[in-house]
Write an enzyme that holds these catalytic residues in place. Structure first.
Site, PDB file in Angstrom:
ATOM      1  N   HIS A 130       0.858  -1.196   0.000  1.00 45.94           N
ATOM      2  CA  HIS A 130       0.000   0.000   0.000  1.00 45.94           C
ATOM      3  C   HIS A 130       0.888   1.237   0.000  1.00 45.94           C
ATOM      4  O   HIS A 130       0.812   2.070   0.908  1.00 45.94           O
ATOM      5  CB  HIS A 130      -0.949   0.023   1.208  1.00 45.94           C
ATOM      6  CG  HIS A 130      -2.148  -0.868   1.065  1.00 45.94           C
ATOM      7  ND1 HIS A 130      -2.912  -1.275   2.133  1.00 45.94           N
ATOM      8  CD2 HIS A 130      -2.716  -1.425  -0.032  1.00 45.94           C
ATOM      9  CE1 HIS A 130      -3.900  -2.049   1.689  1.00 45.94           C
ATOM     10  NE2 HIS A 130      -3.796  -2.147   0.384  1.00 45.94           N
ATOM     11  N   HIS A 190     -11.358  -9.420  -6.808  1.00 41.16           N
ATOM     12  CA  HIS A 190     -11.120  -8.096  -6.205  1.00 41.16           C
ATOM     13  C   HIS A 190     -10.345  -7.256  -7.211  1.00 41.16           C
ATOM     14  O   HIS A 190      -9.425  -7.758  -7.862  1.00 41.16           O
ATOM     15  CB  HIS A 190     -10.318  -8.326  -4.920  1.00 41.16           C
ATOM     16  CG  HIS A 190      -9.913  -7.120  -4.165  1.00 41.16           C
ATOM     17  ND1 HIS A 190     -10.586  -5.924  -4.212  1.00 41.16           N
ATOM     18  CD2 HIS A 190      -8.885  -6.924  -3.288  1.00 41.16           C
ATOM     19  CE1 HIS A 190      -9.989  -5.052  -3.409  1.00 41.16           C
ATOM     20  NE2 HIS A 190      -8.950  -5.635  -2.856  1.00 41.16           N
ATOM     21  N   GLU A 210      -8.400  -4.531  -6.655  1.00 41.82           N
ATOM     22  CA  GLU A 210      -7.177  -3.830  -6.260  1.00 41.82           C
ATOM     23  C   GLU A 210      -6.006  -4.383  -7.060  1.00 41.82           C
ATOM     24  O   GLU A 210      -5.950  -5.577  -7.376  1.00 41.82           O
ATOM     25  CB  GLU A 210      -6.937  -3.968  -4.748  1.00 41.82           C
ATOM     26  CG  GLU A 210      -5.926  -2.955  -4.232  1.00 41.82           C
ATOM     27  CD  GLU A 210      -5.916  -2.819  -2.710  1.00 41.82           C
ATOM     28  OE1 GLU A 210      -6.601  -3.600  -2.019  1.00 41.82           O
ATOM     29  OE2 GLU A 210      -5.216  -1.911  -2.218  1.00 41.82           O
ATOM     30  N   ASP A 265      -3.059  -5.294  -6.694  1.00 48.32           N
ATOM     31  CA  ASP A 265      -2.193  -6.422  -6.323  1.00 48.32           C
ATOM     32  C   ASP A 265      -2.801  -7.751  -6.789  1.00 48.32           C
ATOM     33  O   ASP A 265      -2.111  -8.774  -6.794  1.00 48.32           O
ATOM     34  CB  ASP A 265      -1.900  -6.457  -4.817  1.00 48.32           C
ATOM     35  CG  ASP A 265      -3.133  -6.340  -3.951  1.00 48.32           C
ATOM     36  OD1 ASP A 265      -4.083  -5.646  -4.346  1.00 48.32           O
ATOM     37  OD2 ASP A 265      -3.139  -6.944  -2.861  1.00 48.32           O
ATOM     38  N   HIS A 307     -12.102  -5.978   1.715  1.00 49.65           N
ATOM     39  CA  HIS A 307     -12.128  -4.669   2.315  1.00 49.65           C
ATOM     40  C   HIS A 307     -12.450  -3.545   1.320  1.00 49.65           C
ATOM     41  O   HIS A 307     -12.357  -2.358   1.690  1.00 49.65           O
ATOM     42  CB  HIS A 307     -10.781  -4.383   2.982  1.00 49.65           C
ATOM     43  CG  HIS A 307      -9.646  -4.279   1.984  1.00 49.65           C
ATOM     44  ND1 HIS A 307      -8.799  -3.201   1.945  1.00 49.65           N
ATOM     45  CD2 HIS A 307      -9.252  -5.077   0.986  1.00 49.65           C
ATOM     46  CE1 HIS A 307      -7.921  -3.357   0.988  1.00 49.65           C
ATOM     47  NE2 HIS A 307      -8.170  -4.492   0.392  1.00 49.65           N
ATOM     48  N   ASP A 309      -8.651 -11.316  -0.090  1.00 50.28           N
ATOM     49  CA  ASP A 309      -7.886 -10.709   1.008  1.00 50.28           C
ATOM     50  C   ASP A 309      -8.245 -11.292   2.381  1.00 50.28           C
ATOM     51  O   ASP A 309      -7.390 -11.361   3.273  1.00 50.28           O
ATOM     52  CB  ASP A 309      -8.118  -9.197   1.035  1.00 50.28           C
ATOM     53  CG  ASP A 309      -7.313  -8.461  -0.027  1.00 50.28           C
ATOM     54  OD1 ASP A 309      -6.222  -8.940  -0.383  1.00 50.28           O
ATOM     55  OD2 ASP A 309      -7.773  -7.404  -0.489  1.00 50.28           O
ATOM     56  N   TYR A 330      -2.180  -8.228   9.777  1.00 49.64           N
ATOM     57  CA  TYR A 330      -2.978  -8.003   8.563  1.00 49.64           C
ATOM     58  C   TYR A 330      -4.415  -7.649   8.943  1.00 49.64           C
ATOM     59  O   TYR A 330      -5.003  -6.704   8.420  1.00 49.64           O
ATOM     60  CB  TYR A 330      -2.940  -9.290   7.727  1.00 49.64           C
ATOM     61  CG  TYR A 330      -3.588  -9.207   6.374  1.00 49.64           C
ATOM     62  CD1 TYR A 330      -2.843  -8.925   5.235  1.00 49.64           C
ATOM     63  CD2 TYR A 330      -4.943  -9.455   6.217  1.00 49.64           C
ATOM     64  CE1 TYR A 330      -3.440  -8.875   3.987  1.00 49.64           C
ATOM     65  CE2 TYR A 330      -5.544  -9.400   4.980  1.00 49.64           C
ATOM     66  CZ  TYR A 330      -4.784  -9.112   3.867  1.00 49.64           C
ATOM     67  OH  TYR A 330      -5.377  -9.064   2.629  1.00 49.64           O
ATOM     68  N   HIS A 365      -3.225 -13.674  -0.271  1.00 52.61           N
ATOM     69  CA  HIS A 365      -1.889 -13.357   0.271  1.00 52.61           C
ATOM     70  C   HIS A 365      -1.528 -14.406   1.325  1.00 52.61           C
ATOM     71  O   HIS A 365      -2.377 -14.790   2.138  1.00 52.61           O
ATOM     72  CB  HIS A 365      -1.868 -11.993   0.979  1.00 52.61           C
ATOM     73  CG  HIS A 365      -2.202 -10.831   0.113  1.00 52.61           C
ATOM     74  ND1 HIS A 365      -1.374 -10.364  -0.876  1.00 52.61           N
ATOM     75  CD2 HIS A 365      -3.278 -10.005   0.108  1.00 52.61           C
ATOM     76  CE1 HIS A 365      -1.928  -9.310  -1.454  1.00 52.61           C
ATOM     77  NE2 HIS A 365      -3.087  -9.074  -0.887  1.00 52.61           N
TER      78      HIS A 365
HETATM   79 FE1  FEO Z   1      -7.269  -5.481  -1.312  1.00 50.40          FE
HETATM   80 FE2  FEO Z   1      -4.755  -7.672  -1.571  1.00 50.40          FE
HETATM   81  O1  FEO Z   1      -5.795  -6.258  -2.098  1.00 50.40           O
END
Ligand code: FEO
Length: 462
Positions: free
Chosen positions: A23, A79, A81, A83, A147, A166, A194, A227
């Site tokens: 981030h 998702h 995002e 990543d 999230h 996530d 996390y 992750h």
């Molecule tokens: Fe919300 Fe791992 O990205």
């Protein structure tokens, strides 16, 4: 590159051993991380998620070594995002017509980030399914605000794998992939860090979502997040931890956080810690100097604490910038049910303690009356308030949720727990048929947060 998960399911992600921050620089990485993508090869071939943008070309080249890309029937974007979606641009250049299954919010997110590229989106909702042949199906579950608004989980029947994105993840590199191969202490530490730093603001929604998942009665043999480790040994352990963490979690711990200019406030910090230990030897007491400590680790310690003491000297009629930034982060994480106290040194005007108390109250802490202000260098006479301050902080078992903002209370504003949207009765929600002047209590039962879509039950009075 491919790693076997179960039957015809493989991991095809990326392990970032060298990563130091995430981030931007807002999340410290101490033990590496990974972006987990998965390939399912039944009668239909499915790719679940991709990897972070910097790895997009390597990801596509690696995937080509595993499979003819034209054989991919479906892509699941759990998702948006970057990543997890960052390699989509490179991948879709190769297979531009492949259907992408995702939530409606994910379409907005992906087009917002990468532009309208004419991708073949298929919007799904909770309970929708996709047949893969061989008697197996994917079942989709929206995970809005866990999230991001677009977050989703995907369940594979037959193999009973929940691809949770996530949720249940950790920034933790484990080459062997599975939780039973990981150092259990590090795994717990990283999973907790996390949760605190990414998911804690959405804790009310976590509790609700866990109940929804349980209500689906799906057997879950593996939880495969996006992750960190894949939970195959007792996967329910991370679900149980989330249930505990989502409920205003605290341990018998009090921490003292501070920064200092000429060691006066440091002296107060240590004296407060000594008093806390003296009054309650079994309580865990820790001290952190904010300018030198890892802020994400400190937040994890706040999460574990029943109370905190925060100190800064007065500088330019305020407090130190290291403390200011930390307080803003503290407010964002929306901790519940914790007490706080303020302390600090000053030379002339001495505003820091009062301002710290105000900020701690804004952050949802119950601020105790006692505080410690010391003119110039702290002396024995300056410590007289410390025993009462420590006693009050140690009584945190009986603490109550955060202090209310009197003005907001008067106005009857309510805030969405997951996304922070504020319902202001003076404005109403005209886009959704709610006239200005409608009190929150009179909103229709099926009214939803206009930002993240959750129901009224996840709003709290301000
Ligand atoms: Fe919300 Fe791992 O990205």
């Amino acid at each position: 590159m491919r790693k076997h998960v179960k039957n015809n399911v493989s991991w095809v992600g990326w392990i970032d051993w060298e990563l130091e921050t995430f981030h931007g620089d807002d999340y410290s990485i101490r033990n590496g991380s990974s972006q987990n993508a998965y390939l399912i090869e039944e009668e239909k071939t499915v790719l679940i998620d991709t990897v972070w943008t910097p790895h997009r070309f390597d990801f596509v080249e690696n995937l080509k070594k595993e499979i003819d890309l034209s054989k991919i029937d479906y892509i699941i974007a759990n998702h948006g995002e970057c990543d997890h979606s960052g390699a989509l641009t490179a991948l879709m250049d190769e297979i531009p017509n492949t259907p992408i299954y995702c939530t409606a919010a994910a379409v907005k997110s992906l087009e917002g980030q990468y532009g309208k590229r004419g991708w073949n989106f298929h919007v799904v909702k909770t309970g929708d399914t996709l047949d893969l042949g061989n008697g197996k199906q994917l079942v989709f579950m929206e995970m809005s605000m866990l999230h991001w608004p677009d977050s989703m989980a995907t369940y594979l029947t037959g193999d009973n794998i929940l691809f949770s994105n996530d949720a249940f993840g950790q920034h933790f590199a484990v080459e062997e992939l599975f939780n039973d191969k990981a150092d259990p202490c590090l795994l717990y530490k990283e999973a907790l860090k996390y949760y605190v730093n990414i998911l804690n603001p959405f804790s009310p929604l976590v509790a609700k979502k866990l109940m929804e998942i349980a209500d689906l009665n799906l057997p879950i043999e593996i939880i495969a997040p996006s992750h960190g480790v894949i939970w195959r040994e007792r996967p329910e352990q991370i679900v149980e931890l989330y249930a505990k963490w989502a409920n205003a979690y605290q341990e018998d711990q009090v921490i003292v956080v501070y920064d200092t200019m000429w060691e006066g406030t440091a002296k107060l910090a240590h004296r407060i810690a000594q008093e806390l230990h003296s009054q309650s030897p079994d309580t865990v007491v820790k001290i952190f100097q904010l300018a030198k400590a890892d802020k994400n680790e400190v937040m994890t310690e706040v999460f574990k604490s029943k109370a905190i003491a925060v100190g800064s000297p007065t500088v330019s009629n305020s407090y130190l910038s290291s403390v200011a930034g930390w307080l803003e982060f503290l407010k964002q994480l929306k901790f519940k049910g914790k007490k706080a106290a303020a302390f600090g040194c000053y030379g002339w005007s001495g505003e820091s303690v009062k301002l710290l108390q105000e900020k701690l109250s804004e952050a949802g802490f119950e601020v105790v009356e006692e505080s410690v202000r010391s003119l110039w260098n702290p002396e024995e006479s300056d410590f007289s308030e410390i025993p009462a301050l420590a006693k009050n902080l140690l009584g945190a078992e009986d603490s109550v949720p955060g202090a209310l903002d009197n003005e907001s209370e008067k106005m009857g504003q309510y805030q969405c727990g997951p996304c922070g949207y504020i319902y202001d009765p003076k404005k109403g929600d005209p886009d959704n048929g709610v006239a200005p002047g409608t009190p929150f209590e009179q909103l229709p039962e099926d009214w939803r947060c206009p930002v993240c879509g959750v129901g009224k039950e996840l709003f709290e009075k301000r």
